[in-house]
Design an enzyme around this catalytic site. Structure first.
Site, PDB file in Angstrom:
ATOM      1  CG  ASP A   1      -2.111   0.841   1.107  1.00 13.08           C
ATOM      2  OD1 ASP A   1      -2.554   1.033  -0.035  1.00 13.08           O
ATOM      3  OD2 ASP A   1      -2.626   1.306   2.134  1.00 13.08           O
TER       4      ASP A   1
ATOM      5  CG  ASN B   1      -3.793  10.856  -6.139  1.00 11.14           C
ATOM      6  OD1 ASN B   1      -2.838  11.015  -6.895  1.00 11.14           O
ATOM      7  ND2 ASN B   1      -4.484   9.735  -6.111  1.00 11.14           N
TER       8      ASN B   1
ATOM      9  CG  ASP C   1      -2.179   8.343 -13.019  1.00  9.13           C
ATOM     10  OD1 ASP C   1      -2.821   7.847 -12.065  1.00  9.13           O
ATOM     11  OD2 ASP C   1      -2.725   8.862 -14.011  1.00  9.13           O
TER      12      ASP C   1
ATOM     13  CG  ASP D   1      -3.121   3.325  -2.367  1.00 14.52           C
ATOM     14  OD1 ASP D   1      -4.349   3.078  -2.340  1.00 14.52           O
ATOM     15  OD2 ASP D   1      -2.455   3.545  -1.338  1.00 14.52           O
TER      16      ASP D   1
END
Length: 318
Positions: free
Chosen positions: A192, A200, A209, A236
């Site tokens: 993770d 983000n 990304d 993720d």
């Protein structure tokens, strides 16, 4: 006494026998023509090998293969014709068909003349003599590369190039069976990205990304052995399946992935106290004789991942 009118003259008998033989020979030639027409025109590879691995027959479509030489292909051993790793897979399936006296269906890979690797679906079956003993094997192979590529696209994550959750679900049971057969420990590794939502929100999705692609790179670089599998489960969240000799080996591989990501020093202001992108990793170990199902094993990995988060993140936990 006059001769019986139903008696045949010896010459007539010979003529009729000659006519019958000519008819059988013509039928045989017709059958041979049909057989050779099938061999030459069917868009498949058809071959036979003796029990030592020597090719005894091959149709003309073998000229599509890299290194094919019409003058020497028939009469050569499979290990003389193909690279060793490819020859091993081909011969292993021939031997299985011969030893078990049954048809064997397997995927096999060979190189074409353009140096591209193609996947074939092959059926190999034993050829028997009059006494029922195996004297050779026959292989019929169909190129499934395009179909396989389309299937792979359906189970591949477009952003990272990793396989997706659907493929993870397909392969999990297969890998558990393989580990059981080989008596090796199967490891499930869950990964993770620490505080990815905050990343983000601060840096934007294009940068997010890039982080996900870098995680995939870390997995590719570390888990590059035959049989290692890496997946993007969603968002993720990532997963890996691999076998190892012991727990320490699995932990070491997980640490290599963590170290690779940390070494990139990708700024992440919200990920204190580190200040850069880090990973939390959880490991679940599946002994060869485990009777746990996929759901229970995944839960063990998820619990280990939770412990890594609880310990402060940027940690590998078992």
């Amino acid at each position: 006494m006059s001769a019986r009118i139903d008696e045949q003259h010896p010459l007539q008998v010979l003529q009729e026998e000659n006519f019958r033989l000519r008819a059988e020979l013509a039928a045989l030639r017709d059958s041979e023509r049909v057989f050779h027409a099938l061999l030459d025109n069917a868009p498949v590879l058809i071959s036979t090998k003796d029990l030592r691995g020597t090719v005894t027959m091959a149709n003309r479509h073998f000229d599509i293969l890299d290194g094919y030489d019409a003058a020497h292909f028939v009469g050569s051993n499979v290990f003389e014709l193909f690279p060793h790793d490819i020859a091993e897979q081909l011969w292993r399936n021939d031997r299985k068909a011969a030893l078990e006296k049954r048809a064997v269906h397997e995927e096999e890979q060979v190189y074409h003349t353009d140096k591209t690797l193609h996947t074939y679906m092959t059926v190999k079956f034993p050829l028997l003599d009059a006494a029922g003993e195996v004297v050779a094997t026959c292989a019929v192979s169909t190129d499934i590369s395009e179909a396989k590529a389309a299937r792979i696209d359906s189970v591949t994550d477009e952003l990272t190039g990793l396989k997706n959750r659907r493929y993870f679900n397909i392969r999990f049971a297969e890998e558990q069976k393989r580990a059981h057969r080989d008596q090796r420990m199967l490891t499930l590794l869950l990964i993770d990205v620490d505080r990815f939502k905050e990343y983000n929100d601060h840096y934007g999705h294009p940068q997010g990304d890039l982080v996900l692609q870098t995680v995939a790179d870390a997995m590719h670089v570390t888990l590059c052995r035959p049989g290692d599998l890496s997946f993007r489960i969603g968002g993720d969240e990532f997963a890996c399946l691999f076998t190892s000799n012991n727990v320490d080996e699995s932990v070491a591989l997980a640490e290599m992935i963590r170290d690779y990501m940390a070494a990139q020093q990708m700024p992440h202001e919200a990920n204190l106290p580190y200040g850069h992108v880090t990973l939390s990793l959880g490991l679940a170990f599946v002994p060869p004789d485990s009777e746990l199902g996929q759901g229970a094993i995944y839960e063990l990995g998820d619990q280990a991942l939770y412990r890594a988060k609880h310990k402060g993140r940027n940690v590998v936990s078992c």
